[in-house]
Design a protein around this motif. Structure first.
Motif, mmCIF file in Angstrom:
data_model
loop_
_atom_site.group_PDB
_atom_site.id
_atom_site.type_symbol
_atom_site.label_atom_id
_atom_site.label_comp_id
_atom_site.label_asym_id
_atom_site.label_seq_id
_atom_site.Cartn_x
_atom_site.Cartn_y
_atom_site.Cartn_z
ATOM 1 N N TYR A 141 5.334 -8.883 -7.342
ATOM 2 C CA TYR A 141 6.273 -8.420 -6.316
ATOM 3 C C TYR A 141 7.681 -8.714 -6.773
ATOM 4 N N GLN B 33 3.089 -15.983 -0.326
ATOM 5 C CA GLN B 33 3.617 -15.047 0.671
ATOM 6 C C GLN B 33 4.285 -15.797 1.809
ATOM 7 N N ILE C 139 8.289 -15.602 2.901
ATOM 8 C CA ILE C 139 8.754 -15.272 4.250
ATOM 9 C C ILE C 139 9.614 -16.404 4.797
ATOM 10 N N GLU D 35 15.552 -6.818 11.755
ATOM 11 C CA GLU D 35 14.797 -5.701 11.186
ATOM 12 C C GLU D 35 14.471 -5.979 9.714
ATOM 13 N N GLN E 259 11.586 -8.431 9.462
ATOM 14 C CA GLN E 259 10.297 -7.801 9.780
ATOM 15 C C GLN E 259 9.806 -6.936 8.631
ATOM 16 N N THR E 260 10.672 -6.122 8.072
ATOM 17 C CA THR E 260 10.239 -5.236 6.982
ATOM 18 C C THR E 260 9.884 -6.026 5.723
ATOM 19 N N SER E 261 10.660 -7.061 5.414
ATOM 20 C CA SER E 261 10.342 -7.848 4.222
ATOM 21 C C SER E 261 9.040 -8.623 4.411
ATOM 22 N N ALA E 262 8.797 -9.128 5.620
ATOM 23 C CA ALA E 262 7.538 -9.823 5.888
ATOM 24 C C ALA E 262 6.350 -8.883 5.752
ATOM 25 N N GLN E 263 6.489 -7.641 6.219
ATOM 26 C CA GLN E 263 5.399 -6.664 6.084
ATOM 27 C C GLN E 263 5.152 -6.324 4.625
ATOM 28 N N GLU E 264 6.210 -6.162 3.829
ATOM 29 C CA GLU E 264 6.062 -5.875 2.394
ATOM 30 C C GLU E 264 5.336 -7.019 1.694
ATOM 31 N N GLU F 297 3.406 -9.420 3.023
ATOM 32 C CA GLU F 297 2.040 -9.611 3.495
ATOM 33 C C GLU F 297 1.098 -8.530 2.986
ATOM 34 N N ALA F 298 1.629 -7.395 2.568
ATOM 35 C CA ALA F 298 0.791 -6.299 2.075
ATOM 36 C C ALA F 298 0.276 -6.556 0.658
#
Length: 158
Positions: free
Chosen positions: A64, A114, A118, A144, A147-152, A154-155
């Motif tokens: 990543y 991860q 975060i 925002e 949230q978007t960086s956490a989703q990236e 965690e994926a």
């Protein structure tokens, strides 16, 4: 059966601003995982030779990289992880641009890396907010972003 054990390095790549304005045309967004891998390979070979690269090379992957946060998650085998850690610390340039690498966290699982990424993002945003002296209930674009960086992050899969 023995499983392959890894170490996960969470690295923050702090960019050094170019002294001349003409050199600032290329930004961090130009940097890719492949360029980071090549710079890390060169650092291992320069500082530890072919023997060091033989120990690290087969297991080294960049899982990543976010050009927005300059965070990078690197996977390496457990046994030579200190060699990779030293090489990351000694790395100075990536594709001609100067960086200061800062190893934030080392873990045995991707999940812990991860969570550390975060947590690190939240700490950086908290520092920005403290510097700006914003009230606690103030809504800004950082929410925002978090949230978007956490989703990236965690994926990511092992």
């Amino acid at each position: 059966m023995v499983r392959f054990k890894n170490r996960w390095l969470l690295v923050e790549l702090l960019p050094i601003p170019a002294p001349l304005p003409s050199q600032t045309a290329r930004t961090q967004e130009d940097i890719t995982n492949k360029q980071i891998w090549a710079a890390l390979k060169q650092s291992v070979i320069t500082h530890f030779g072919d023997t060091g690269w033989g120990a690290v090379g087969s297991s080294l992957t960049i899982k990543y990289f976010s050009p927005r946060t300059n965070l990078c998650i690197i996977r390496v085998a457990r046994d030579p992880h200190k060699l990779a850690w030293a090489s990351v610390t000694l790395m100075t340039t990536i594709d001609g641009r100067k960086f200061i690498p800062h190893v934030v966290h080392v873990s045995g699982t991707i999940k812990q890396a991860q969570l550390a990424a975060i947590r690190h993002n939240r700490e950086v945003v908290a520092r920005y907010r403290a510097r700006a002296k914003t009230p606690a209930g103030y809504q800004d674009s950082y929410e925002e972003f978090l949230q978007t960086s956490a989703q990236e992050i965690e994926a990511l899969q092992d």
